[in-house]
Design a protein around this motif. Structure first.
Motif, PDB file in Angstrom:
ATOM      1  N   GLN A 108       7.556  -1.946  -5.684  1.00  0.00           N
ATOM      2  CA  GLN A 108       6.935  -0.764  -5.081  1.00  0.00           C
ATOM      3  C   GLN A 108       5.436  -0.849  -5.367  1.00  0.00           C
ATOM      4  O   GLN A 108       5.034  -1.098  -6.501  1.00  0.00           O
ATOM      5  CB  GLN A 108       7.502   0.516  -5.689  1.00  0.00           C
ATOM      6  CG  GLN A 108       8.946   0.764  -5.318  1.00  0.00           C
ATOM      7  CD  GLN A 108       9.436   2.077  -5.887  1.00  0.00           C
ATOM      8  OE1 GLN A 108       9.156   3.119  -5.312  1.00  0.00           O
ATOM      9  NE2 GLN A 108      10.159   2.027  -6.995  1.00  0.00           N
ATOM     10  N   VAL A 109       4.631  -0.670  -4.322  1.00  0.00           N
ATOM     11  CA  VAL A 109       3.183  -0.814  -4.472  1.00  0.00           C
ATOM     12  C   VAL A 109       2.469   0.350  -3.786  1.00  0.00           C
ATOM     13  O   VAL A 109       3.046   1.031  -2.934  1.00  0.00           O
ATOM     14  CB  VAL A 109       2.677  -2.149  -3.877  1.00  0.00           C
ATOM     15  CG1 VAL A 109       3.265  -3.342  -4.623  1.00  0.00           C
ATOM     16  CG2 VAL A 109       3.007  -2.247  -2.403  1.00  0.00           C
ATOM     17  N   ASN A 110       1.224   0.543  -4.158  1.00  0.00           N
ATOM     18  CA  ASN A 110       0.410   1.508  -3.435  1.00  0.00           C
ATOM     19  C   ASN A 110       0.233   0.995  -2.009  1.00  0.00           C
ATOM     20  O   ASN A 110       0.113  -0.210  -1.794  1.00  0.00           O
ATOM     21  CB  ASN A 110      -0.951   1.685  -4.105  1.00  0.00           C
ATOM     22  CG  ASN A 110      -0.836   2.431  -5.414  1.00  0.00           C
ATOM     23  OD1 ASN A 110       0.001   3.321  -5.561  1.00  0.00           O
ATOM     24  ND2 ASN A 110      -1.660   2.078  -6.379  1.00  0.00           N
ATOM     25  N   PRO A 111       0.230   1.872  -1.027  1.00  0.00           N
ATOM     26  CA  PRO A 111       0.110   1.435   0.366  1.00  0.00           C
ATOM     27  C   PRO A 111      -1.320   0.964   0.664  1.00  0.00           C
ATOM     28  O   PRO A 111      -2.223   1.776   0.861  1.00  0.00           O
ATOM     29  CB  PRO A 111       0.469   2.686   1.158  1.00  0.00           C
ATOM     30  CG  PRO A 111       0.207   3.822   0.231  1.00  0.00           C
ATOM     31  CD  PRO A 111       0.408   3.309  -1.149  1.00  0.00           C
ATOM     32  N   ILE A 112      -1.509  -0.348   0.642  1.00  0.00           N
ATOM     33  CA  ILE A 112      -2.819  -0.955   0.853  1.00  0.00           C
ATOM     34  C   ILE A 112      -2.700  -2.094   1.862  1.00  0.00           C
ATOM     35  O   ILE A 112      -1.608  -2.481   2.252  1.00  0.00           O
ATOM     36  CB  ILE A 112      -3.389  -1.520  -0.473  1.00  0.00           C
ATOM     37  CG1 ILE A 112      -2.442  -2.600  -1.048  1.00  0.00           C
ATOM     38  CG2 ILE A 112      -3.632  -0.416  -1.486  1.00  0.00           C
ATOM     39  CD1 ILE A 112      -3.007  -3.379  -2.203  1.00  0.00           C
ATOM     40  N   SER A 113      -3.827  -2.621   2.238  1.00  0.00           N
ATOM     41  CA  SER A 113      -3.875  -3.864   3.004  1.00  0.00           C
ATOM     42  C   SER A 113      -4.183  -4.972   2.011  1.00  0.00           C
ATOM     43  O   SER A 113      -5.113  -4.841   1.204  1.00  0.00           O
ATOM     44  CB  SER A 113      -4.972  -3.809   4.067  1.00  0.00           C
ATOM     45  OG  SER A 113      -4.695  -2.794   4.993  1.00  0.00           O
TER      46      SER A 113
END
Length: 167
Positions: A108-113
């Motif tokens: 699970q990750v922060n929503p980034i590019s």
């Protein structure tokens, strides 16, 4: 779907199922596998050969428990004799270590590019890169696949769900 492409996920009721991959042309065989679906779990089925004697690889996927995060899964289907480290494109952060053939890893990750790269373990030279643009609450899969010249290629898919309409 064409070779080396992912289909949408299907929601199946718990219990036994038979999954078949039908050929687009008449030159290859229909591939079939049996699954035991467990309620509340997610899995990916990877048909890695068009030979009926080669069993598909079954992955149990991690699912997100935080709708504010994005889910990132990486599947190593590229090189049977080689493991890969997965790093950010600048080589500064190791995301996954020594991902062996037939294995997957999820986070699970922060929503980034982010640009990711697969390297030989302990190295920082990209064998293949993949760009992922993530949004909160969504799930993404990065497939490392065999290329025609023996070098890995990547395919990034935003996971979507196709509703099961069978019995």
């Amino acid at each position: 779907r064409a070779s080396q492409q992912a289909s949408d996920y299907m929601v199946l009721p718990a219990g036994p199922h038979q999954i078949s991959l039908l050929p687009v042309d008449k030159k290859t065989n229909t591939l079939t596998t049996r699954l035991e679906v467990v309620r509340g779990r997610a899995m990916t089925v990877a048909f890695v050969s068009n030979q009926t004697s080669v069993a598909p690889i079954l992955f149990e996927d991690k699912t997100s428990t935080n709708r504010l995060k994005a889910m990132l899964n990486v599947y190593q289907l590229a090189a049977k004799q080689q493991a890969f480290d997965i790093l950010t494109g600048d080589g500064a952060t190791k995301v996954f270590s020594a991902l062996a053939y037939g294995a997957s890893a999820g986070l699970q990750v922060n929503p980034i590019s982010v640009e990711l790269m697969a390297t030989k373990p302990g190295e920082k030279v990209a064998l293949v890169k993949a760009s992922v643009v993530m949004a909160q609450g969504d799930a993404y899969s990065v497939f490392l696949l065999p290329g025609k010249d023996g070098k890995p290629i990547s395919s990034v898919v935003q996971n979507k769900i196709e509703r099961y309409s069978g019995k």
